[in-house]
Design an enzyme around this catalytic site. Structure first.
Site, PDB file in Angstrom:
ATOM      1  N   LYS A  40       0.842  -1.209   0.000  1.00  0.00           N
ATOM      2  CA  LYS A  40       0.000   0.000   0.000  1.00  0.00           C
ATOM      3  C   LYS A  40       0.877   1.259   0.000  1.00  0.00           C
ATOM      4  O   LYS A  40       2.082   1.179   0.260  1.00  0.00           O
ATOM      5  CB  LYS A  40      -0.914  -0.020   1.217  1.00  0.00           C
ATOM      6  CG  LYS A  40      -0.183   0.029   2.538  1.00  0.00           C
ATOM      7  CD  LYS A  40      -1.107  -0.247   3.714  1.00  0.00           C
ATOM      8  CE  LYS A  40      -0.305  -0.231   5.001  1.00  0.00           C
ATOM      9  NZ  LYS A  40      -1.061  -0.791   6.120  1.00  0.00           N
ATOM     10  N   ARG A 138     -11.413   0.172  14.660  1.00  0.00           N
ATOM     11  CA  ARG A 138     -11.358   1.012  13.463  1.00  0.00           C
ATOM     12  C   ARG A 138     -12.277   0.330  12.461  1.00  0.00           C
ATOM     13  O   ARG A 138     -13.474   0.524  12.487  1.00  0.00           O
ATOM     14  CB  ARG A 138      -9.892   1.074  13.006  1.00  0.00           C
ATOM     15  CG  ARG A 138      -9.460   2.371  12.438  1.00  0.00           C
ATOM     16  CD  ARG A 138      -7.970   2.382  12.141  1.00  0.00           C
ATOM     17  NE  ARG A 138      -7.487   1.179  11.468  1.00  0.00           N
ATOM     18  CZ  ARG A 138      -6.269   1.008  11.020  1.00  0.00           C
ATOM     19  NH1 ARG A 138      -5.359   1.951  11.180  1.00  0.00           N
ATOM     20  NH2 ARG A 138      -5.912  -0.096  10.407  1.00  0.00           N
ATOM     21  N   TYR A 262      15.738  30.551   7.191  1.00  0.00           N
ATOM     22  CA  TYR A 262      14.531  31.193   7.726  1.00  0.00           C
ATOM     23  C   TYR A 262      14.580  31.245   9.248  1.00  0.00           C
ATOM     24  O   TYR A 262      14.921  30.260   9.903  1.00  0.00           O
ATOM     25  CB  TYR A 262      13.282  30.392   7.338  1.00  0.00           C
ATOM     26  CG  TYR A 262      12.903  30.511   5.878  1.00  0.00           C
ATOM     27  CD1 TYR A 262      12.464  31.726   5.352  1.00  0.00           C
ATOM     28  CD2 TYR A 262      12.971  29.399   5.048  1.00  0.00           C
ATOM     29  CE1 TYR A 262      12.101  31.823   4.023  1.00  0.00           C
ATOM     30  CE2 TYR A 262      12.608  29.479   3.718  1.00  0.00           C
ATOM     31  CZ  TYR A 262      12.174  30.704   3.210  1.00  0.00           C
ATOM     32  OH  TYR A 262      11.817  30.792   1.901  1.00  0.00           O
TER      33      TYR A 262
HETATM   34  C1  PLP Z   1      -0.235  -1.788   6.683  1.00  0.00           C
HETATM   35  C2  PLP Z   1      -0.857  -3.068   7.111  1.00  0.00           C
HETATM   36  C3  PLP Z   1      -0.067  -4.201   7.321  1.00  0.00           C
HETATM   37  C4  PLP Z   1       1.450  -4.167   7.250  1.00  0.00           C
HETATM   38  O1  PLP Z   1       1.951  -3.507   8.384  1.00  0.00           O
HETATM   39  P1  PLP Z   1       3.514  -3.429   8.709  1.00  0.00           P
HETATM   40  O2  PLP Z   1       3.536  -2.916  10.096  1.00  0.00           O
HETATM   41  O3  PLP Z   1       4.105  -2.468   7.746  1.00  0.00           O
HETATM   42  O4  PLP Z   1       4.063  -4.797   8.559  1.00  0.00           O
HETATM   43  C5  PLP Z   1      -0.705  -5.375   7.618  1.00  0.00           C
HETATM   44  N1  PLP Z   1      -2.058  -5.441   7.720  1.00  0.00           N
HETATM   45  C6  PLP Z   1      -2.847  -4.365   7.530  1.00  0.00           C
HETATM   46  C7  PLP Z   1      -4.329  -4.497   7.654  1.00  0.00           C
HETATM   47  C8  PLP Z   1      -2.270  -3.137   7.246  1.00  0.00           C
HETATM   48  O5  PLP Z   1      -3.058  -2.073   7.066  1.00  0.00           O
END
Ligand code: PLP
Length: 372
Positions: A40, A138, A262
């Site tokens: 993702k 969630r 800045y």
């Molecule tokens: C992002 C995510 C993961 C992976 O998480 P990591 O901590 O990066 O290994 C796994 N399951 C879900 C539902 C997620 O949203």
């Protein structure tokens, strides 16, 4: 045209991490759980298309992304393996699910109704993963209220349950009691609902912590990219996948009492030498790095001083001999073989009080990714 600030994405390291994780879990044929590789957020900033292709080559059998739009990008890049969409789909345009053969998560009653209706209109059966909320609060159907929604889902002519999963809220907080509670709740919910489908629950932190929650598949993200979730340690031989380098574009002398940038936040008390690096917060480099972070130049750690601005930052190179425009600057990665000649996302995150996921995901779109 290539800017001075570039991210190098080491696909061989990514593949090696994938294999190392598989080995840790019991090998490809060793009866270990399957791996749902999480790509993702543009593969945590690494570039979803190239990362997905490399993972497919390395033997990945399922990917996961956040929403339908990300799934479509993956499919268009040529990925053929199943792609799980994590997000809630209640208000999404669902056409992409069917046109690109993505696997939805059903995690809310409204998503259930929307996916069921869309599949019915098309006269098809849509395979999905069921998300059970065991304490994250969630997304997901509450573990203690599954009975209300489940019959309608399981009896639908247009929906086919392929797997059930949950997500841990505190896998990276070793002493937190919720982790164990979520495990019990998940197992009890699956058993009492009589679900006989594959189960998955573990993100990177959870899979490091407890082999009991590996179930049929695990869902690592961060580990694939060679980063161990803090504060955990790991024996898996991982290699960082992303490095970020730039070049000095100017060197400036400061007289005592003069300030740089800045807000004139850094005032020289003695004559100082300042190098300008063309990377700033528009590239995802946090303004809090000022006075907290370092970069590597000529194999040495030098402090980031003065305000990090949109397109550049300034570093104090007074301790180095004769720094020149063109000198390599390492923001993430290695510049030499000593342990202090490496900066990783976990260290950078610690400097500014954030998490390594944020460091890599925020890397700006302006930065070219070079794949090697
Ligand atoms: C992002 C995510 C993961 C992976 O998480 P990591 O901590 O990066 O290994 C796994 N399951 C879900 C539902 C997620 O949203």
């Amino acid at each position: 045209m290539i800017r001075s600030t570039v991210a190098r994405v080491d696909l061989a390291a990514l593949q090696s991490n994938f294999r190392a994780i598989r080995e840790f879990l019991g090998g490809p044929e060793g009866g270990g759980p399957a791996i749902i590789a999480v790509v993702k957020a543009n593969a945590y900033g690494h570039g979803a298309e190239r990362v997905a292709q490399a993972l497919e080559q390395a033997g990945a059998t399922m990917l996961a992304c956040a929403d339908i739009e990300e799934g479509i990008v993956l499919r268009r890049s040529g990925v053929t393996m199943p792609i799980l969409v994590f997000g809630a789909l209640s208000v999404s345009d669902l056409d992409g699910l069917f046109e690109y053969a993505l696997t939805p998560t059903i995690s809310t009653p409204s998503a259930a109704r929307a996916v069921q209706a869309a599949a019915a209109r098309r006269g098809i059966v849509c395979g999905y993963h069921l998300k059970i909320d065991t304490g994250m609060n969630r997304l997901g159907f509450r573990f203690d209220n599954l009975g209300r929604m489940l019959p309608a889902l399981l009896n639908s002519d247009h929906l086919r349950l392929e797997a059930a999963y949950t997500h841990f809220a505190t896998a990276d907080i070793p002493e937190h009691p919720l982790f164990g509670e979520q495990r019990s709740r998940f197992e009890a919910a699956v058993a009492s609902a009589g679900l006989r489908v594959p189960c998955h629950a573990a993100n990177s932190a959870a899979l490091l912590r407890d082999a009991r929650i590996w179930y049929d598949a695990v869902r690592p993200g961060l580990l694939l990219y060679g980063i161990v979730p803090p504060p955990l340690a790991s024996t898996i031989p991982l290699r960082p996948v992303m490095s970020l380098t730039s070049r000095v574009v100017a060197v400036k002398g400061l007289r005592p009492g003069e300030a740089v940038g800045y807000g004139s936040r850094y005032v020289a008390d003695t004559p100082r030498s300042i190098a300008v690096v063309p990377a700033g917060y528009a590239d995802g480099l946090d303004t809090r790095l000022s006075g907290r972070g370092v970069v590597l130049i000529r194999g040495r750690r030098v402090p980031i001083v003065g305000a990090v601005s949109m397109d550049m930052m300034t570093v104090d190179v007074s301790e180095l001999e004769d720094v020149q425009p063109g000198d390599e600057v390492v923001l993430l990665g290695r510049q030499g073989d000593e342990s202090w000649q490496q900066i990783d996302a976990r260290e950078m995150a610690a400097w500014i009080g954030t998490i390594p996921w944020e460091i890599v995901c925020r890397l700006g779109t302006r930065i070219e990714r070079h794949y090697e």
